[in-house]
Structure formats: structure tokens, C-alpha cells
Design an enzyme around this catalytic site. Structure first.
Site, PDB file in Angstrom:
ATOM      1  N   ASP A  74      38.442  60.894  16.440  1.00  0.00           N
ATOM      2  CA  ASP A  74      38.387  62.161  17.175  1.00  0.00           C
ATOM      3  C   ASP A  74      37.053  62.308  17.900  1.00  0.00           C
ATOM      4  O   ASP A  74      36.035  61.790  17.453  1.00  0.00           O
ATOM      5  CB  ASP A  74      38.528  63.341  16.199  1.00  0.00           C
ATOM      6  CG  ASP A  74      39.951  63.451  15.661  1.00  0.00           C
ATOM      7  OD1 ASP A  74      40.862  62.871  16.276  1.00  0.00           O
ATOM      8  OD2 ASP A  74      40.122  64.114  14.624  1.00  0.00           O
ATOM      9  N   ASP A 116      33.011  65.345  13.152  1.00  0.00           N
ATOM     10  CA  ASP A 116      33.629  64.611  12.044  1.00  0.00           C
ATOM     11  C   ASP A 116      34.058  63.223  12.487  1.00  0.00           C
ATOM     12  O   ASP A 116      33.845  62.235  11.798  1.00  0.00           O
ATOM     13  CB  ASP A 116      34.869  65.354  11.534  1.00  0.00           C
ATOM     14  CG  ASP A 116      34.511  66.270  10.377  1.00  0.00           C
ATOM     15  OD1 ASP A 116      33.321  66.270   9.986  1.00  0.00           O
ATOM     16  OD2 ASP A 116      35.408  66.967   9.880  1.00  0.00           O
ATOM     17  N   GLU A 142      41.662  57.120  12.838  1.00  0.00           N
ATOM     18  CA  GLU A 142      41.290  58.134  11.860  1.00  0.00           C
ATOM     19  C   GLU A 142      42.496  59.012  11.530  1.00  0.00           C
ATOM     20  O   GLU A 142      43.060  59.667  12.398  1.00  0.00           O
ATOM     21  CB  GLU A 142      40.159  58.978  12.462  1.00  0.00           C
ATOM     22  CG  GLU A 142      39.893  60.269  11.769  1.00  0.00           C
ATOM     23  CD  GLU A 142      38.907  61.155  12.554  1.00  0.00           C
ATOM     24  OE1 GLU A 142      38.432  60.758  13.636  1.00  0.00           O
ATOM     25  OE2 GLU A 142      38.630  62.256  12.059  1.00  0.00           O
ATOM     26  N   ASP A 153      34.992  64.667  17.954  1.00  0.00           N
ATOM     27  CA  ASP A 153      34.182  65.775  17.442  1.00  0.00           C
ATOM     28  C   ASP A 153      33.167  65.217  16.441  1.00  0.00           C
ATOM     29  O   ASP A 153      33.062  64.005  16.256  1.00  0.00           O
ATOM     30  CB  ASP A 153      35.076  66.849  16.799  1.00  0.00           C
ATOM     31  CG  ASP A 153      35.883  66.292  15.639  1.00  0.00           C
ATOM     32  OD1 ASP A 153      35.696  65.103  15.289  1.00  0.00           O
ATOM     33  OD2 ASP A 153      36.709  67.034  15.077  1.00  0.00           O
TER      34      ASP A 153
END
Ligand code: 0RA
Length: 648
Positions: free
Chosen positions: A508, A512, A430, A510
């Protein structure tokens, strides 16, 4: 054999071979000794009760997960016969429970329909259980026998009187055989729900005694009046239907029962589930080809007869009729033959014509009786054909070799030097910056990096040609070396030139990141399913924390590890003192060395392999995550951050 009136006697049950074979090679009988095999035991026992239902004698099946992870399955069928088996001089019950392949299943007269992929018999379950108890209510009496690893403790005993009939089987899987003994409620519930749709009118319950809520066990009842019609609605719960009610077909010919429900929705993918004798045939087979043939033929004829296709400049192909079509094709076949890699494909050639004829009659009637709906469907079909032509052009552009870079590989790909797919890995990362870090941190000999920019396209909602026009998706096709080929109007993924045998999604840690991971997974699930099915797709798991004291440090992947590290450094749980804790929210917070050590180095990292354990629930998960209903998405993603279908 049964007598002329069709009565069943104890001598119907034929004896074949010993149970030692099952314990020696459990995989041969139940597929594996992991969680999948453990659950297989339950399917095996339930199948017998379902057969009793199919024979018209059982209306309810109760499945209980007991506190100790043993399972009880109760049915209200006729009860396993308990009379003396003439040849073996034993109770028929004992024969059924202790002799491989006994149980009448191999006797065509006894069961109209018997198991397909399952069907190894309850004696296998017995052989693989440290304890099993069979209790039969029959002829006013209660009979009972207990076993240990398949061996009876005593002869069948009469233990009481009763005014009901039925069979209760309780078993505890053997810890010497199985790698895990923990039953998963969701796996059992999903399959039992499926069985309730496939057997309308049958009540099934699932009870979990392991954790009580306010003193009560968790319990669900599964019952479907509408059968496959309701199953289709359940599958399409997150999609928008374009016809109000599913089209429903039921027919019978030569002892083969055909039941089909199909529903058009506003999505762009075909979604078909097929079953033979209640068992999911993942690779399809003759029933599915008969279904497709009929859909193609009847809609084409209707469209032509009514002049709907007159102005088209291209031909309509079979798949155009199935875009946005969710269907369930269920057949009951007395003697099913299975073939294919995983024996998940029906081979009986006669079934194709039977399904096709039943479908033909029903579709003709539907189209004649519902001209308005027919028009809505044909319009969608024409749109699909138009889009398919646009998509083909777009796809051909992707698949044509890129002249600029010569190799045809995307400019953003940092390839590995190895050309051996078996040892090569590609990380789909990403963001460009994390991509840069990964590029520095990797072992370039066998690790390639493809950075993906921001959110990739939501393929669940996009039309197909948009998908091939999308830069990130184009890059994935070319980097992986896979392409879509058309055979007889069917599109298949060609993975012969797959360049990496590990495709690692690295996002990641998180919300998102988990959204992006889901978008990428949806893409693989919908457009590159064979890669998932064959186990090439993985998810990287970067650590969540670094706990540091002076020069010492530890990476931690969860809360428990974090606490452990704090304690190991002599700290208290309140994180005070000289211990520093860094929470990694993104890959960008790690340097190249850290990323290598924690997430990319094969010796240390944790990769989770993505598998499709349960195609139905995976489909619903993705259609919910990425479909039309937007509001619940964020919460849903957070709740599903750990996907049920990703193995550790
Ligand atoms: C053989 C013959 C009959 C019933 C069964 C087996 C039977 C097996 C199982 C396994 C679980 N539940 C079951 N229920 C029934 C027919 C006996 C008759 O004619 O009464």
C-alpha cells in the site's frame, strides 16, 4: 625515473595512448555513463590527491560542487610537476592531463600506494569533460592550463605568484557523454566521509554551491582522528555494542599495511567492509580471508585453552565468532591484483598471511589483556553456535520438500504457468485481500502472486532460527526456489533454482505499507542479498490518485501529475466543479482491472529496481529503520519513503 635521492622529475611520467579511445568507449574506463559514471569522475580526481596524502605531502582536500554542476577538487599537495617532459617536449602537467595512463601511477617508485579499481587517471576525466582547468601552485608560481574534451586550449601558462603548493582541478562533465549531469550531494558526502575514516588525519570538505541557505552554501568537513575505530562506531550507530571500544589492529609487513577495527554488537549478523588502497572490495578477497582465519584461530585457541568449550555438545564454527561482529579490514598494497566478476576481489595471495599474522598478534594481546571482555565475547560465540544449530534444524524443515502439496510450493502461492524464470514474475503482496485482487488482475501465464500476511518478521532483531520458523519467510524461500547452503562453514544463498527473475514487492502507498515494504526489503538485504545485487528485486508503484471527469479518467503518480490532469480536464487547481479525485490509500481500493492497468501490466507500469549503490549507507539505513532505537522509526520511514538506494 627518479634520481638517487628519490627526487621526482618530469621524465618519470610515461606516455601510453591517446584519449580518443576514452570518448569512444567511456564505459571501459569509468564503468558507465549514468549517474554512477558521473560520480566516478570525482573519485578519479580525488584519488590523485589521496595518493599525494599517502605519500605524506597533502593534509587537506576540498571538493566543491559548483553552481553549474561542475566540480572543483583542491589539494594542498606538492602540485603536479610542470617542468618539460624530455621525450614529449611538453609540460609534465600537460602530459598528466592529456595522456592516458600518465601521471606516475604506473611507475612503482613514485607512489607507494596507487589506485586499485579506480586509477584510470585524471586524463580520462579530462577526455570526458567539455571543460577542464588545472591550476598548480608550485615553486612559488601559479601555473594553469585549460582543456576542452581533453585538448589543451593553449600551452601551460604562468599566471601569478604564490607561497603555497597544491593542485586545483575543475571540470564540467560532457553532456554528450553522460546521461545525467546532476551531482548528488549524499553520494559524494558518503564516499568522502568514508575516505576520511580510511585516512585518519586527512581533512576533507564538501561544499555545495547549488542551493544557498541564507546566502551560505551547504558545507561539511570530514575529519577523523580515530580512523577505522570511528568508522566502526559510525557503522554501528544504531546497534548496541557489547564491548566498549572496538578492537584495533595496525601492522605492516613487506610494504603491505594492515589496519583493522572490529566491534561486537548485540545483533546477529556479520557485517564486514573491506578496502584495498581505500577502495571498497565488495567481493572481499585474500585480505578478508586472512582476517577471518585469524579471528577463528585466535578465539578458538583462547576458548579451548581456558576450557570454555568443554561442555558443548557441538562444534563451534568460524561464523559463530563473527555473529554480531562489525569489522573493517583495510589494506594498502603496492601492486594490487583484482579479480572476480566486478573486479571487486583482492587476489594477491601474500596478503592473506600478512593480515592473518598482524591480526594474530593483536588478538592474542587483546584476549590476554582483557579477560572479562574475552569472556563476554566467548559467551556470545557459544550462544551463536547454539542458535546456529537450532537454525539449521529450522532451515532444513523449510528446505525439505513439502509433502502435502507435492510440488513443495506454498499453498498460498498462485503460481504462473510458465516455467521459464527469465519471463516469470512474482508479486509479493501485502495482505490476503489485495493478494486476491492481484490474483484476478494478473496475467497468469507469467505472473505469480504470493500474499504476505500483515507485518512480516523484523529480521534485524530476530534470532536466526526464528526467521526460518516464520511462515511468511518460509513461503518466500520455497516460492522463490532459493536455499541456503553451507560450504566450509560459510553460508551462501543458492539461487540456481530461482523461479522468477522479477521479484516485485507490492505494498500500500501509506505509512503502514511503507513499513511493510521496509521489512521485506530488510529481509532481502540481510538474507537474500545476491538477489538484490543481481537486480532481481523490484518495487511496484501503484498510482496515488485517479482524476475523473464524466467518463474520462487518468491515473496520477504524484502531485504534479494530479495538477496536470485537473488542468487537462479544464478544472481549476482548487478541485472544484465536476472533477472528482480519488486518493488511493491502499491496493484494496482498486479493482482487479485497475490494478492490472496501473501497476502490473508490463507495458504501462513503473517498476523501481532495488540496487545497492552504497553498501555502507544501505546498512545504516536498515539498521536504523529496524534496529533497537524505536522512537525515530516512524518519522524515519516517512522521510525515507523514497529510498536513496532505489533506482527509478
Ligand atoms: C606526480 C609527481 C608528483 C606529484 C604529483 C604527480 C601530483 C599529482 C596530483 C594530482 C592531484 N593532485 C596532485 N598532487 C601531486 C611529485 C612532485 C614532486 O616531487 O614535487
Amino acid at each position: 625515473m627518479s634520481d638517487k635521492k628519490g627526487n621526482y622529475s618530469a621524465s618519470n611520467i610515461t606516455a601510453l595512448e591517446g584519449l580518443e579511445a576514452v570518448r569512444k568507449r567511456p564505459g571501459m574506463y569509468i564503468g558507465s555513463t549514468d549517474s554512477k559514471g558521473l560520480h566516478h569522475l570525482v573519485w578519479e580526481v580525488i584519488d590523485n590527491s589521496i595518493d599525494e596524502h599517502l605519500a605524506g605531502h597533502c593534509s587537506q582536500i576540498d571538493v566543491i560542487i559548483n553552481e553549474d554542476n561542475s566540480i572543483t577538487v583542491k589539494d594542498n599537495g606538492r602540485g603536479i610537476p610542470t617542468g618539460m617532459h624530455e621525450k614529449l617536449k611538453k609540460s609534465a602537467l600537460e602530459v598528466v592531463m592529456t595522456v592516458l595512463h600518465a601521471g606516475g601511477k604506473f611507475d612503482k617508485d613514485t607512489y607507494k600506494v596507487s589506485g586499485g579499481l579506480h586509477g584510470v587517471g585524471v586524463s580520462c576525466v579530462n577526455a570526458l569533460s567539455s571543460y577542464l582547468k588545472a591550476e598548480v601552485h608550485r615553486e612559488g608560481k601559479v601555473f594553469m592550463q585549460e582543456y576542452s574534451i581533453g585538448k589543451p586550449k593553449e600551452d601551460v601558462k604562468e599566471i601569478g605568484k604564490t607561497n603555497i603548493t597544491g593542485t586545483y582541478i575543475s571540470f564540467k562533465p560532457d553532456g554528450e557523454i553522460f546521461e545525467t549531469l546532476e551531482y548528488r550531494y549524499d553520494i559524494l558526502a558518503n564516499r568522502i566521509r568514508e575516505m576520511s575514516y580510511l585516512n585518519s588525519g586527512l581533512t576533507l570538505t564538501l561544499t555545495d554551491m547549488r542551493h544557498l541557505e541564507e546566502g551560505k552554501p551547504k558545507q561539511e568537513t570530514f575529519y577523523s582522528e580515530g580512523g577505522l575505530k570511528e568508522f566502526v562506531k559510525y557503522l554501528d550507530q544504531a546497534r548496541t555494542p557489547i564491548i566498549e571500544e572496538p578492537i584495533y589492529v595496525k601492522g605492516k609487513e613487506d610494504n603491505v599495511e594492515v589496519e583493522v577495527a572490529m566491534q561486537y554488537n548485540s545483533s546477529f549478523k556479520e557485517n564486514i567492509y573491506s578496502f584495498v588502497n581505500n577502495i571498497n572490495t565488495r567481493e572481499g578477497g585474500t585480505h578478508v580471508s586472512g582476517f577471518r582465519r585469524a579471528v577463528n584461530r585466535e578465539f578458538t585457541k583462547y576458548g579451548q585453552d581456558n576450557g570454555f568449550f568443554n561442555k558443548l555438545k557441538f562444534t563451534i564454527s568460524g561464523e559463530d565468532f563473527r555473529e554480531g561482529l562489525t569489522s573493517i579490514v583495510s589494506v594498502k598494497v603496492p601492486e594490487p591484483q583484482f579479480k572476480g566478476q566486478t573486479k571487486g576481489e583482492l587476489g594477491n595471495s601474500e596478503v592473506s598471511g600478512i593480515v592473518s599474522r598482524a591480526m594474530g598478534t593483536a588478538l592474542k594481546n587483546f584476549l590476554e589483556e582483557n579477560p572479562k571482555l574475552a569472556r563476554v565475547i566467548i559467551n556470545k560465540v557459544i550462544l551463536a553456535a547454539t542458535a546456529r544449530h537450532a537454525a539449521r534444524k529450522a532451515r532444513e524443515l523449510v528446505q525439505r520438500k513439502n509433502v502435502l502439496t507435492g510440488s513443495g510450493l506454498p499453498g498460498k502461492l498462485s503460481d504462473c504457468s510458465s516455467k521459464n524464470p527469465g519471463e516469470s514474475e512474482i508479486f509479493l503482496v501485502e495482505g490476503d485481500s489485495a493478494g486476491g485482487t492481484a490474483k484476478q488482475g494478473r496475467d497468469r501465464k507469467f505472473q505469480a502472486i504470493l500474499p504476505l500476511r500483515g507485518k512480516i518478521l523484523n529480521v534485524e532483531k530476530a534470532m536466526e532460527h526464528k526467521i526460518y520458523e516464520n511462515e511468511e519467510i518460509k513461503n518466500m524461500f520455497t516460492a522463490l526456489g532459493v536455499s541456503i547452503v553451507e560450504n566450509d562453514g560459510e553460508r551462501d544463498l543458492n539461487i540456481e533454482k530461482l523461479r522468477y527473475h522479477k521479484i516485485v514487492i507490492m505494498c500500500d502507498a501509506d505509512v503502514d505499507g511503507s513499513h511493510i515494504q521496509t521489512l521485506i526489503l530488510t529481509f532481502f538485504f540481510r538474507y537474500m542479498k545476491p538477489l538484490v545485487e543481481q537486480g532481481y528485486v523490484y518495487i511496484a508503484t501503484p498510482p496515488l490518485y485517479m482524476v475523473k471527469k464524466g467518463k474520462q479518467f487518468r491515473y496520477c503518480w504524484d502531485e504534479a501529475e494530479r495538477q496536470e490532469a485537473i488542468e487537462a480536464y479544464g478544472g481549476s487547481k482548487d478541485e472544484s466543479g465536476s472533477i472528482k479525485i480519488q486518493r488511493y490509500k491502499g491496493l484494496g481500493e482498486m479493482n482487479a482491472e485497475q490494478l492490472w492497468v496501473t501497476t502490473m501490466n508490463p507495458d504501462e507500469r513503473i517498476l523501481r529496481q532495488v540496487t545497492i549503490e552504497d553498501a555502507v549507507s544501505a546498512d545504516i539505513t536498515f539498521s536504523k529503520l529496524m534496529g533497537d532505537e524505536v522512537p525515530p522509526r516512524r518519522q524515519f520511514i516517512e522521510e525515507n519513503a523514497k529510498y536513496a538506494n532505489i533506482d527509478a
